[in-house]
Structures are given as C-alpha cells and as structure tokens.
Design a protein around this motif. Structure first.
Motif, mmCIF file in Angstrom:
data_model
loop_
_atom_site.group_PDB
_atom_site.id
_atom_site.type_symbol
_atom_site.label_atom_id
_atom_site.label_comp_id
_atom_site.label_asym_id
_atom_site.label_seq_id
_atom_site.Cartn_x
_atom_site.Cartn_y
_atom_site.Cartn_z
ATOM 1 N N GLY A 85 18.194 -10.257 68.268
ATOM 2 C CA GLY A 85 19.038 -9.213 68.838
ATOM 3 C C GLY A 85 19.256 -8.060 67.878
ATOM 4 O O GLY A 85 18.684 -8.011 66.784
ATOM 5 N N PRO A 86 20.102 -7.094 68.265
ATOM 6 C CA PRO A 86 20.380 -5.944 67.403
ATOM 7 C C PRO A 86 21.013 -6.378 66.085
ATOM 8 O O PRO A 86 21.849 -7.296 66.057
ATOM 9 C CB PRO A 86 21.372 -5.112 68.231
ATOM 10 C CG PRO A 86 21.142 -5.535 69.644
ATOM 11 C CD PRO A 86 20.771 -6.983 69.580
ATOM 12 N N SER A 197 26.538 3.660 74.984
ATOM 13 C CA SER A 197 25.705 2.477 74.763
ATOM 14 C C SER A 197 26.519 1.383 74.093
ATOM 15 O O SER A 197 27.511 1.662 73.409
ATOM 16 C CB SER A 197 24.488 2.828 73.884
ATOM 17 O OG SER A 197 24.916 3.347 72.630
ATOM 18 N N HIS A 199 26.016 -2.019 71.585
ATOM 19 C CA HIS A 199 25.137 -2.729 70.665
ATOM 20 C C HIS A 199 25.897 -3.961 70.180
ATOM 21 O O HIS A 199 26.915 -3.834 69.497
ATOM 22 C CB HIS A 199 24.751 -1.834 69.487
ATOM 23 C CG HIS A 199 24.249 -0.489 69.916
ATOM 24 N ND1 HIS A 199 22.912 -0.178 69.963
ATOM 25 C CD2 HIS A 199 24.930 0.616 70.337
ATOM 26 C CE1 HIS A 199 22.781 1.067 70.387
ATOM 27 N NE2 HIS A 199 23.976 1.573 70.626
ATOM 28 N N ASP A 201 25.891 -7.648 68.224
ATOM 29 C CA ASP A 201 25.205 -8.447 67.204
ATOM 30 C C ASP A 201 25.793 -9.856 67.169
ATOM 31 O O ASP A 201 26.878 -10.080 66.634
ATOM 32 C CB ASP A 201 25.364 -7.755 65.838
ATOM 33 C CG ASP A 201 24.684 -8.507 64.697
ATOM 34 O OD1 ASP A 201 24.346 -9.690 64.872
ATOM 35 O OD2 ASP A 201 24.518 -7.911 63.618
ATOM 36 N N LEU A 210 20.695 -9.155 73.931
ATOM 37 C CA LEU A 210 19.555 -9.095 73.019
ATOM 38 C C LEU A 210 18.990 -7.687 72.883
ATOM 39 O O LEU A 210 18.197 -7.423 71.972
ATOM 40 C CB LEU A 210 18.459 -10.056 73.482
ATOM 41 C CG LEU A 210 18.834 -11.544 73.444
ATOM 42 C CD1 LEU A 210 17.674 -12.381 73.957
ATOM 43 C CD2 LEU A 210 19.222 -11.966 72.033
ATOM 44 N N GLU A 211 19.387 -6.794 73.794
ATOM 45 C CA GLU A 211 18.970 -5.400 73.729
ATOM 46 C C GLU A 211 20.204 -4.522 73.944
ATOM 47 O O GLU A 211 21.163 -4.931 74.610
ATOM 48 C CB GLU A 211 17.925 -5.081 74.816
ATOM 49 C CG GLU A 211 16.624 -5.865 74.684
ATOM 50 C CD GLU A 211 15.783 -5.412 73.509
ATOM 51 O OE1 GLU A 211 16.018 -4.285 73.007
ATOM 52 O OE2 GLU A 211 14.905 -6.195 73.073
ATOM 53 N N PRO A 212 20.202 -3.302 73.399
ATOM 54 C CA PRO A 212 21.326 -2.390 73.658
ATOM 55 C C PRO A 212 21.497 -2.137 75.152
ATOM 56 O O PRO A 212 20.511 -2.090 75.907
ATOM 57 C CB PRO A 212 20.919 -1.110 72.918
ATOM 58 C CG PRO A 212 19.976 -1.566 71.852
ATOM 59 C CD PRO A 212 19.223 -2.721 72.456
#
Length: 286
Positions: A85-86, A197, A199, A201, A210-212
């Motif tokens: 992930g991020p 957005s 994000h 973690d 797992l993605e923005p």
C-alpha cells in the motif's frame, strides 16, 4: 581515531546537539525509529572520537548523521519498493518547533536521490552554506549546487503555499473529526475540495486502502461507509494539533489501536487526507 580522554564528557557535549540531529535524521529517513538508531550510532562514534580536536561539534555530528543516513537510505529504498500500500512518513507532532518540512514535502523528497535529498535539506531547510554541504556529502561545491537545483525542481509544487497557525489548524482538525465521526456528510462535504484524495498507510498490518482514493465523490462514499462504525463509538479523539506541519489528530479506533489523520489544506478546503494506521509507525506516539 584517537581514543577520547576519560575525563571528557561525551554525553554532556552530545546532548545539546541531539534535537538538531534528530531533526536532520528524521527528515532524511522519514522514520522516527531509524532516526533514533542513527543518532545513537553517531553518539557511539562521538564517544570514540578525540573530541579535543573537534572545533565545531555541531558540524562534525551533522556530517556524521548525514553520512549514516545516506547509508541507511540504500536499504530503505528497497523496503519501500516492496511496501504494502501507500508509504507515508511516520507522523511527528512537534510542540515547540514550527515544522519546516511538511508531509507533502517529505513525500516529494522520497522521489529524490539520497544525495539530492541531503543537499536540499542541508542547504534549503537547515541553512548550511554549500561549503559545509560539500564536506558533509563528500562532493565538490559545484556538484552540491546542481544537486540542490534538481531537488528544488522536483519539490517545488510540494512547498506549502498556505500557512496555518497552530490554533486554526487545531480547530480545522477538530471540525473534520466531528463531521466525519458523527456522520454529518453536509459539514464534511463543505470542507473537501473537488479533487480531494485519501492516502492510507496500513503497511499490511491493519486494514487500509491499497491505492489512493481520488475525488470528492469517492472520498465521500468512503466516509459514508464508515458512519456506522463511528456511531458505535468506534473512534475517539485523543489529541488534535499540527502533525508534520499540517492540521491533524490522533484518534483511538475500534480495534483499540491509534491512528493519525493529517489534512493538507488549500484555499480553506481539504485537498488531501493522510492516514497512518501501521502500528509500527505509531509506537512513539503511544
């Protein structure tokens, strides 16, 4: 190196430099734990140094820490390439010192080479002249200037354009927490920019996207889906303030663990939400 005389107080001369060294190491590495390890290694080397021959302890220790960080970044880059992930820097709340490197800027620094990162931080953030930068990273001055120029070009857009004082930041963070946790979608929507957005973690250790998540509608849907969890008392505000130079808060979540939420704000609207849930990145906040 010559063994230091027993009468020398290594700890006493190192202690006044520790806070500055932690700031350098954390901004280089994005990890509190790694920064602490580097600073401890610098102390061990300081203890073994002939300190009577060192004219400027601060400069000597700054060089030592920076070089240790450059070595550390080689392995850190590989770890981040395989991260689930991020990846976000470990959140830091600094009470007494105005944050000079915000979270978006730290993310931009991740895209730089280790030498570009060092040249930019030492010169543009910590204000060292290029002569000392050159001595520190063992390159000539002209090369250091070029490294800094390239770094600035990469991070220009990540520089904060809107400064928010601590009290205003705290109020924004508290308002965001109240709206998102109470399910007041009208109030929450009024705070978000069109291109907002998220994000998140979790590092593969706690649930996280797992993605923005990009865009107003998508971000609103995520918060709508969490309303039931929050209304059952699944989230409690622990503390609000500035985290990595941005408004944010620490909260205790339904799984009994803490997380941090940090808000990037432009023109009065939230443009990005950064959530750290990975427990390994939150140990220092407990």
């Amino acid at each position: 190196m010559t063994q230091a005389r027993p009468s020398d107080d290594a700890a006493g001369s190192f202690s006044p430099q520790r806070a500055m060294l932690m700031r350098v190491a954390y901004r280089m590495l994005g990890s509190v734990a790694d920064a602490e390890d580097v600073v401890q290694e610098a102390f061990i080397r300081w203890h073994a140094t002939d300190r009577s021959a060192v004219r400027e302890p601060g400069a000597f220790l700054r060089r030592t820490v920076t070089r240790l960080c450059l070595d550390q970044l080689k392995s850190a880059r590989h770890r981040r390439e395989t991260y689930i992930g991020p990846w976000l820097p470990e959140p830091v709340m600094e009470e007494d010192v105005q944050e000079d490197v915000t979270l978006p800027l730290m993310l931009a620094l991740e895209r730089l080479s280790p030498l570009e990162r060092a040249a930019f931080l030492l010169h543009d953030v910590f204000g060292l002249d290029f002569d000392e930068v050159a001595q520190t990273i063992q390159r000539d001055e002209a090369a250091c200037r070029q490294l800094a120029v390239r770094a600035r070009a990469h991070v220009r857009e990540a520089r904060p354009r809107f400064e928010i004082d601590r009290q205003t930041g705290k109020e924004i963070a508290e308002a965001f927490f109240a709206a998102s946790r109470s399910g007041d979608m009208t109030a929450l929507g009024a705070m978000l920019a069109a291109g907002v957005s998220v994000h998140s973690d979790g590092g593969g250790k706690r649930p996280a996207a797992l993605e923005p998540i990009i865009g107003f509608e998508a971000v609103m849907k995520v918060h709508e889906s969490l309303v039931a969890v929050f209304k059952d008392g699944g989230s409690k505000l622990v503390r609000a303030g500035l985290i990595n130079g941005l408004p944010g808060f620490i909260s205790l979540e339904a799984d009994g663990q803490i997380q941090t939420t940090t808000l990037d704000i432009e023109d009065g609207r939230v443009t990005a939400i950064y959530i750290v849930r990975n427990p390994e990145k939150l140990r220092h906040l407990n």
